[in-house]
Write a protein that holds these residues in place. Structure first.
Motif, PDB file in Angstrom:
ATOM      1  N   GLY A   1     -14.829  -8.426 -33.003  1.00 47.96           N
ATOM      2  CA  GLY A   1     -14.204  -8.580 -31.554  1.00 47.96           C
ATOM      3  C   GLY A   1     -13.630  -7.113 -31.142  1.00 47.96           C
ATOM      4  O   GLY A   1     -12.891  -7.293 -30.152  1.00 47.96           O
ATOM      5  N   LYS A   2     -14.344  -6.066 -31.567  1.00 51.26           N
ATOM      6  CA  LYS A   2     -14.208  -4.852 -31.031  1.00 51.26           C
ATOM      7  C   LYS A   2     -14.682  -4.714 -29.306  1.00 51.26           C
ATOM      8  O   LYS A   2     -13.688  -4.409 -28.485  1.00 51.26           O
ATOM      9  N   SER A   3     -15.868  -5.149 -29.069  1.00 51.12           N
ATOM     10  CA  SER A   3     -16.468  -4.960 -27.835  1.00 51.12           C
ATOM     11  C   SER A   3     -15.706  -6.003 -26.937  1.00 51.12           C
ATOM     12  O   SER A   3     -15.353  -5.671 -25.746  1.00 51.12           O
ATOM     13  N   THR A   4     -15.178  -7.299 -27.311  1.00 50.76           N
ATOM     14  CA  THR A   4     -14.647  -8.253 -26.346  1.00 50.76           C
ATOM     15  C   THR A   4     -13.109  -7.599 -26.272  1.00 50.76           C
ATOM     16  O   THR A   4     -12.913  -7.789 -24.998  1.00 50.76           O
ATOM     17  N   TYR A   5     -12.556  -6.958 -27.034  1.00 51.76           N
ATOM     18  CA  TYR A   5     -11.181  -6.408 -26.860  1.00 51.76           C
ATOM     19  C   TYR A   5     -11.291  -5.336 -25.945  1.00 51.76           C
ATOM     20  O   TYR A   5     -10.620  -5.304 -24.713  1.00 51.76           O
ATOM     21  N   ILE A   6     -12.392  -4.556 -26.058  1.00 52.93           N
ATOM     22  CA  ILE A   6     -12.626  -3.427 -24.909  1.00 52.93           C
ATOM     23  C   ILE A   6     -12.906  -3.817 -23.683  1.00 52.93           C
ATOM     24  O   ILE A   6     -12.276  -3.519 -22.488  1.00 52.93           O
ATOM     25  N   ARG A   7     -13.643  -4.747 -23.466  1.00 58.21           N
ATOM     26  CA  ARG A   7     -14.214  -5.338 -22.328  1.00 58.21           C
ATOM     27  C   ARG A   7     -13.148  -5.942 -21.701  1.00 58.21           C
ATOM     28  O   ARG A   7     -12.870  -6.340 -20.610  1.00 58.21           O
ATOM     29  N   SER A   8     -12.344  -6.750 -22.466  1.00 62.24           N
ATOM     30  CA  SER A   8     -11.107  -7.318 -21.787  1.00 62.24           C
ATOM     31  C   SER A   8     -10.200  -6.701 -21.030  1.00 62.24           C
ATOM     32  O   SER A   8      -9.759  -6.962 -19.889  1.00 62.24           O
TER      33      SER A   8
ATOM     34  N   ALA B   1     -21.529   0.385 -16.854  1.00 61.40           N
ATOM     35  CA  ALA B   1     -20.224  -0.404 -16.844  1.00 61.40           C
ATOM     36  C   ALA B   1     -20.314  -1.748 -16.275  1.00 61.40           C
ATOM     37  O   ALA B   1     -19.826  -2.603 -16.357  1.00 61.40           O
ATOM     38  N   LEU B   2     -21.162  -1.804 -15.166  1.00 60.82           N
ATOM     39  CA  LEU B   2     -21.619  -3.208 -14.553  1.00 60.82           C
ATOM     40  C   LEU B   2     -21.998  -4.141 -15.616  1.00 60.82           C
ATOM     41  O   LEU B   2     -21.715  -5.445 -15.610  1.00 60.82           O
ATOM     42  N   ARG B   3     -23.036  -3.914 -16.428  1.00 64.78           N
ATOM     43  CA  ARG B   3     -23.499  -4.646 -17.425  1.00 64.78           C
ATOM     44  C   ARG B   3     -22.325  -4.896 -18.384  1.00 64.78           C
ATOM     45  O   ARG B   3     -22.473  -6.071 -19.100  1.00 64.78           O
ATOM     46  N   ALA B   4     -21.794  -3.796 -18.885  1.00 62.13           N
ATOM     47  CA  ALA B   4     -20.700  -4.099 -19.861  1.00 62.13           C
ATOM     48  C   ALA B   4     -19.685  -5.028 -19.786  1.00 62.13           C
ATOM     49  O   ALA B   4     -19.036  -5.837 -20.474  1.00 62.13           O
ATOM     50  N   LEU B   5     -19.261  -4.975 -18.493  1.00 67.61           N
ATOM     51  CA  LEU B   5     -18.221  -5.936 -18.046  1.00 67.61           C
ATOM     52  C   LEU B   5     -18.752  -6.959 -17.309  1.00 67.61           C
ATOM     53  O   LEU B   5     -17.666  -7.893 -17.042  1.00 67.61           O
TER      54      LEU B   5
END
Length: 921
Positions: A714-721, A289-293
Motif C-alpha cells: 500500500g505504499k504507492s496507494t498511500y503516496i498517490r492518495s 505525475a499525470l501517469r502516477a496520479l
C-alpha cells in the motif's frame, strides 16, 4: 460485418488490373512526382465515390486497419506492379480517424482539379480541423482528441529583454484549430526543460510541429501582418502576447503559420484569439505525475473508475467533458480562484434539488453528450426520440466551427435555435429557489448570490443578445418546420407502442425502423431464436386486422397499421418540405407597418442567407458555451462528491500568513476505493492520515516522510492518495478524505515504480536494488525534519498479509522472501533466499531475520558510519552472493545466461571475472 464487405470487394474482383484509364496513370505519375514519402505520412486519392491508397500506403492500411491483405490489388505500369487499395467512403472515414487519433500519423488527401491531382486536405495529430467530420463520432470528439499543436524554440537569456545571466530561455506558441486560439509564452528553464514538459502536458499538446526545422522556418518578416489577419484589426492583443523584443515566441508563431498554412485560410481570418500563457499560473505537472496520479485513462483501459477523468466524467455536455480534462491538468495556484470554485461546488453539493434540476433537465436540453444516460422525457413520449432527442450529441463548439467555416446546414441553424429555446428554463432554475440556506455564519457561502454573479447574470445577457437570431429563424419559417417534424416523430413512436400493445407483443420483438423505400415502418424477424419464436410473431402479424404487410425479406417482415400509415405519410411530406425550404429562391418580405416593402436580392438561396447571418453569432455562441461548460463541470464535481462511496469533504485553505502545512485525516484514493478488489465502494478502503509542514515552525511535524514496507503493501496507494487529494483541492473540487487543510503547492512531482528505467535495460527489481532505498530511513536519525513511516504487514511463516495501515517508524524487516513465497516462487528459490538473507543480516549487524527495533537502529547507525571503501567492498560482496544465488538455481541461471539485456550481460561478466580472480583462475 467484415472489413472486406464494407470495402465492397468480391472474390472475383481481386487480382491484377492493367492501368488503362488516364486517371489511374495520373495517380501513379503524381505519386512518383511527390518524391520520397515520410514514414509517418499516409496519402489518399479521392475518386469521388471512393478513395484509393497506393503503394506503401495500401499495404499499411490493409495490414493495420483491415488485418488482411486480400483486398489489395495491383496496377501494372510497365516497370512492375504497384499495390493499391480502394476504400469506400464509410470505411475511409474510420481509416482517417484511426490514422490521426490512434496511430498519430499525418494525412493528405488529393482530389482532381481538371486533369491534375491537387492537395485538397491536410491533417496531423495536432491539426484535425480538415477532417472534423471523419473524426467526430456521434457528434462528439473523443476526449483524447486534443487539437493543440506547438512550436518550440530554444535560446539563452543573455541579451534578452527582462532577463539576466546566461540561462536556458524557451519560447513556445500553441495553436488550437478547434477553438481558433493562439497562446504564446516565454520563460526560463533548466537544462532538462522541466517547465516546458509541464506546459506541454497542461496545454494538451498533441503534436510539436517544429523540432529540427530548416533554416528560415522561424523567420519573422511577416509575423505581425499575419497575426493581424488572424485576430482581426479590431481585436485587442495582449501586450505581452506579441512584443517584437521577444523573438522566440514570435518566431514560433511564424513557424506555425507556415506549417498550418494559416495565412491562406481566408475563411478563418478575423476569428482567432491570442493570449499570453504564464507557466507559473498553474501547478507544475509533468508526464510522470499525470501517469502516477491516474489523471487520464490509459489506452485500452476498460475500467472507467481507473482514472480521475473517468470518475468525474459525469458531465452532460460535450464541451463539459473537454473542459474537465483541461481543469484536471491545470490545478490552480491562486488561493482566490481556488476558493471561488470551492464555494460554487459547495453551493451545488448543498442544494440537492437545484443540482438535480440542472443536471437532469436543463443541461441535457442544452445538448446532451453522446452516450449519456436516457433523458427525462415527457409522458407522451417514452421512447428514445422526442422533442429533446435531436439535441443528443449537440455540441456548441462544433456548431460554432461549422457555422464559421461555412459548412453548416439548415439543420445546424434549427439545432442552435432549439438549444436557445431551452435557455429560459435554465435561467429560471438558476434564479429560482432550491438553494440551501447559508450566508449567516462565519465561513458560510451565500450560494444564491454567488451563482447569480457567476452564471445567471452573464447568461441573461447572452440570452438577450440572441434575440435577433431567434427573429431570423422565425422570419425564415424554419422553427415551425423543425418542430412539426419532431412532433410527428414522437407521434410515430407512440403509435408503435400502441400497436405492440394491441398485438400483445413486446416492443423488443417489433422493431421501429426508417429507411427506403417504406419510410417509417415496423419489422419482425423471420428467424427463430432461443428467446422467442419469431415465426409465431410473423404469423400473428399476418393474421391481425388492420395490418398492412409492406414486404418480406430474409431479415424480416415489414408492416404498418392504419395509424402508422398516416403518420409515416405526414413525416415524408414534412421532410420533403423541410428539404425544399433549403433550396427554394428567396421570396419578398411582407410589408412592415409604416414602412415600404423591401425585396431581398434574388442572388443565393434562403438557406445561404440564413446560414451566413447565423455565422455572425459565432462569438456569442462561444461565450454561451464557455458559461455552460463551466457550470457543467462544477455540477459534475458536486455530483461525484455527494454520491461517492463516502462523501467527499471541502478542503480548507490555510491563510498565507500561516506556516505552510498539509494535514489530511482519513485520506482515500478515489480510484482504488471504487475498485471491486477493494470492496467495490463498500467502505472497506483502509484510510490513512498524513501531516507535513514547516518543521522550523512546528518541531512535531516533519517536512519529509519516507515510507517503507513490503511490495503490494500500500505504499504507492498511500503516496498517490496524498497527491490526488492535493491535485483535486487545487482544481477546486472536494476531496476523498475525512478532513483536509493545506497550503497551495506549485508542483507535484511523482515517479511511482521503476518502469521509466526500462530504456536503460534495468528491471524494477534491479533498479530498487541499485537505489538501496532502505538506507534512506537512516536520514531521520540525522535530519530532524525527516520522518519515517511504514505500511504494516503480518508475516506468519511464508504467509504475508498486508494490513494497508500506515504507522510511525521505518519497516523493521525485509519482506522480500515472504512476497516471493506469496507469488508461488519455487520452494527451492525461497529457501535459498532465506539462507542468503540470514547470512547478509548476520554479516551486517550480527542478528537474524527476527531483529527487534534496537537491532534495526544499530543497523542504521552502522550504515551511516560506513566509509566509501567499505561500501565498495560491500557492494562487491552483494554482487558475488547474488551471482552465487543465481548459479545455484538452474532455472534462474539459464535465464540470466540467455538474457540479451546489456546491463545483465555486463553484470554477469563482472561477477564471473571476480569469481575467477578469487579462485586464481
Amino acid at each position: 460485418m467484415s472489413a472486406l464487405y464494407l470495402l465492397g470487394f468480391r472474390d472475383d474482383e481481386r487480382g491484377t488490373e492493367e492501368v488503362t484509364s488516364s486517371e489511374g496513370k495520373t495517380i501513379l505519375s503524381h505519386k512518383k512526382g511527390l518524391g520520397v514519402q515520410p514514414a509517418d505520412l499516409i496519402r489518399l486519392y479521392d475518386r469521388r465515390d471512393h478513395y484509393v491508397a497506393v503503394g506503401r500506403d495500401a499495404d499499411a492500411i490493409a495490414a493495420f486497419y483491415f488485418r488482411s491483405s486480400s483486398a489489395v490489388r495491383h496496377w501494372s505500369d510497365g516497370d512492375g506492379r504497384t499495390p493499391y487499395l480502394a476504400i469506400n467512403k464509410k470505411m475511409a472515414a474510420e481509416v482517417m480517424r484511426a490514422c490521426l487519433l490512434v496511430q498519430r500519423r499525418r494525412l493528405e488527401v488529393y482530389s482532381l482539379d481538371g486533369a491534375r491531382w491537387v492537395l485538397s486536405r491536410r491533417g496531423s495529430p495536432g491539426n484535425i480541423s480538415a477532417f472534423e467530420e471523419e473524426c467526430l463520432r456521434d457528434g462528439e470528439l473523443p476526449p483524447d482528441a486534443s487539437t493543440t499543436i506547438a512550436a518550440v524554440r530554444l535560446g539563452r537569456t543573455a541579451g534578452s529583454k527582462g532577463y539576466s545571466g546566461n540561462a536556458r530561455l524557451v519560447g513556445v506558441c500553441f495553436a488550437d484549430g478547434a477553438s481558433r486560439s493562439l497562446r504564446t509564452s516565454e520563460f526560463e528553464d533548466d537544462e532538462n526543460l522541466c517547465t516546458l514538459e509541464s506546459l506541454l502536458c497542461q496545454q494538451g499538446t498533441r503534436e510539436v510541429a517544429v523540432t529540427d526545422a530548416p533554416r528560415g522556418a522561424f523567420a519573422q518578416k511577416h509575423a505581425e501582418q499575419d497575426l493581424r489577419r488572424l485576430v482581426g484589426s479590431e481585436q485587442p492583443v495582449h501586450a505581452r502576447a506579441f512584443e517584437t523584443q521577444q523573438q522566440l515566441p514570435v518566431g514560433c508563431f511564424s513557424a506555425l503559420c507556415r506549417h498550418l498554412d494559416l495565412p491562406s485560410l481566408t475563411e478563418s481570418h478575423g476569428q482567432w484569439g491570442i493570449e499570453w500563457v504564464e507557466p507559473r499560473e498553474f501547478v507544475r505537472l509533468d508526464a510522470s505525475a499525470l501517469r502516477a496520479l491516474s489523471v487520464e485513462p490509459q489506452p485500452n483501459e476498460a475500467d472507467r473508475n481507473a482514472s480521475l477523468y473517468g470518475i468525474f466524467a459525469k458531465t452532460k455536455t460535450a464541451g463539459g467533458g473537454r473542459l474537465l480534462r483541461k481543469w484536471l491538468k491545470q490545478p490552480l495556484l491562486s488561493p482566490h480562484e481556488i476558493e471561488h470554485r470551492l464555494d460554487l461546488v459547495q453551493t451545488f453539493v448543498s442544494s440537492l434539488e437545484l443540482r438535480a434540476t440542472l443536471r437532469d433537465t436543463c443541461l441535457p436540453a442544452m445538448g446532451a453528450r453522446a452516450g449519456s444516460s436516457r433523458l427525462r422525457r415527457p409522458a407522451a413520449c417514452a421512447r428514445r426520440r422526442c422533442g429533446l432527442c435531436p439535441l443528443v450529441g449537440a455540441d456548441l463548439d462544433r456548431l460554432q466551427r461549422r457555422l464559421f467555416s461555412g459548412r453548416a446546414t439548415l439543420q445546424d441553424v434549427v439545432l442552435l435555435y432549439s438549444l436557445l429555446g431551452s435557455l429560459p428554463r435554465l435561467l429560471s432554475a438558476l434564479a429560482g429557489g432550491g438553494y440551501a440556506e447559508g450566508g449567516e455564519g462565519e465561513g458560510e457561502v451565500d450560494g444564491h448570490t454567488l451563482v447569480q454573479s457567476a452564471f445567471t447574470e452573464p447568461l441573461q445577457v447572452v440570452h438577450e443578445n440572441f434575440e435577433r437570431y431567434r427573429q431570423l429563424v422565425h422570419a425564415a419559417e424554419l422553427a415551425g418546420l423543425g418542430a412539426s417534424r419532431d412532433e410527428t416523430v414522437a407521434e410515430i413512436e407512440a403509435a408503435h407502442e400502441a400497436l405492440c400493445e394491441r398485438l400483445g407483443v413486446d416492443e423488443g420483438r417489433v422493431k421501429l425502423e426508417k429507411g427506403a423505400p417504406h419510410g417509417y415502418h415496423c419489422r419482425v424477424s423471420r428467424k427463430e431464436n432461443m428467446t422467442h419464436n419469431s415465426l409465431v410473431d410473423e404469423k400473428l402479424i399476418r393474421d391481425a386486422d388492420g395490418v398492412n404487410v409492406l414486404g418480406t425479406k430474409k431479415d424480416g417482415v415489414a408492416f404498418r397499421d392504419k395509424a402508422l400509415d398516416k403518420l409515416a405519410a405526414r413525416y415524408k411530406e414534412l421532410a420533403a418540405h423541410y428539404q425544399t425550404a433549403q433550396a427554394r429562391p428567396q421570396r419578398p418580405l411582407s410589408r412592415r407597418r409604416g414602412a415600404r416593402a423591401r425585396l431581398i436580392p434574388p442572388a443565393g438561396t434562403l438557406v445561404t442567407k440564413v446560414v451566413d447571418t447565423a455565422a455572425t453569432f459565432c462569438p456569442l455562441i462561444a461565450e454561451l458555451a464557455g458559461h455552460l461548460t463551466k457550470l457543467d463541470v462544477l455540477l459534475a464535481f458536486a455530483a461525484v462528491a455527494a454520491s461517492a462511496p463516502e462523501p467527499y469533504v471541502r478542503p480548507t485553505l490555510l491563510p498565507p500568513e500561516a506556516p505552510r502545512a498539509l494535514r489530511i485525516d482519513g485520506a482515500r484514493h478515489p480510484c482504488v476505493e471504487r475498485m471491486e478488489s477493494a470492496g467495490g465502494g463498500t467502505g472497506s478502503f483502509i484510510k490513512n492520515d498524513v501531516a507535513l509542514g514547516d518543521h522550523a515552525a512546528d518541531a512535531e511535524v516533519p517536512s519529509l516522510l519516507l515510507v517503507t514496507g513490503p511490495n503490494c503493501g500500500g505504499k504507492s496507494t498511500y503516496i498517490r492518495s496524498v497527491g490526488v487529494c492535493v491535485l483535486l483541492a487545487q482544481v477546486g473540487c472536494f476531496v476523498p478524505a475525512d478532513a483536509m487543510e493545506f497550503s497551495p503547492v506549485d508542483a507535484i512531482l511523482a515517479r511511482v515504480g521503476a518502469g521509466d528505467m526500462q530504456s536503460r535495460g534495468v528491471s524494477t527489481f534491479m533498479a530498487e536494488m541499485l537505489e538501496h532505498f532502505h538506507e534512506l530511513t537512516a536520514l531521520a536519525d540525522r535530519e530532524a525534519a525527516v520522518g519515517n513511516r511504514h505500511v504494516a504487514a503480518h508475516v506468519d511463516g511464508d504467509d504475508l498479509t498486508p494490513l494497508f495501515k500506515v504507522q510511525p517508524g521505518p519497516s523493521d524487516q525485509s519482506y522480500g522472501v515472504a512476497v516471493a513465497a506469496s507469488c508461488d516462487f519455487p520452494s527451492s528459490v525461497v529457501e535459498s533466499a532465506k539462507r542468503k538473507l540470514a547470512e547478509l543480516e548476520s554479516a551486517t549487524v550480527g542478528g537474524g531475520p527476527a531483529a527487534d527495533a534496537a537491532d534495526a537502529t544499530a543497523k542504521r547507525e552502522r550504515l551511516a558510519s560506513v566509509t566509501a571503501e567499505e561500501r565498495a567492498a560491500g557492494t562487491a560482496e552483494v554482487r558475488r552472493r547474488l551471482f552465487d544465488f543465481g548459479m545455484d538455481t538452474p532455472q534462474l541461471s539459464e535465464s540470466l545466461r540467455a538474457s540479451t539485456n546489456p546491463y545483465v550481460r555486463a553484470l554477469l561478466e563482472v561477477a564471473t571475472a571476480e569469481v575467477a580472480a578469487e579462485a586464481g583462475v
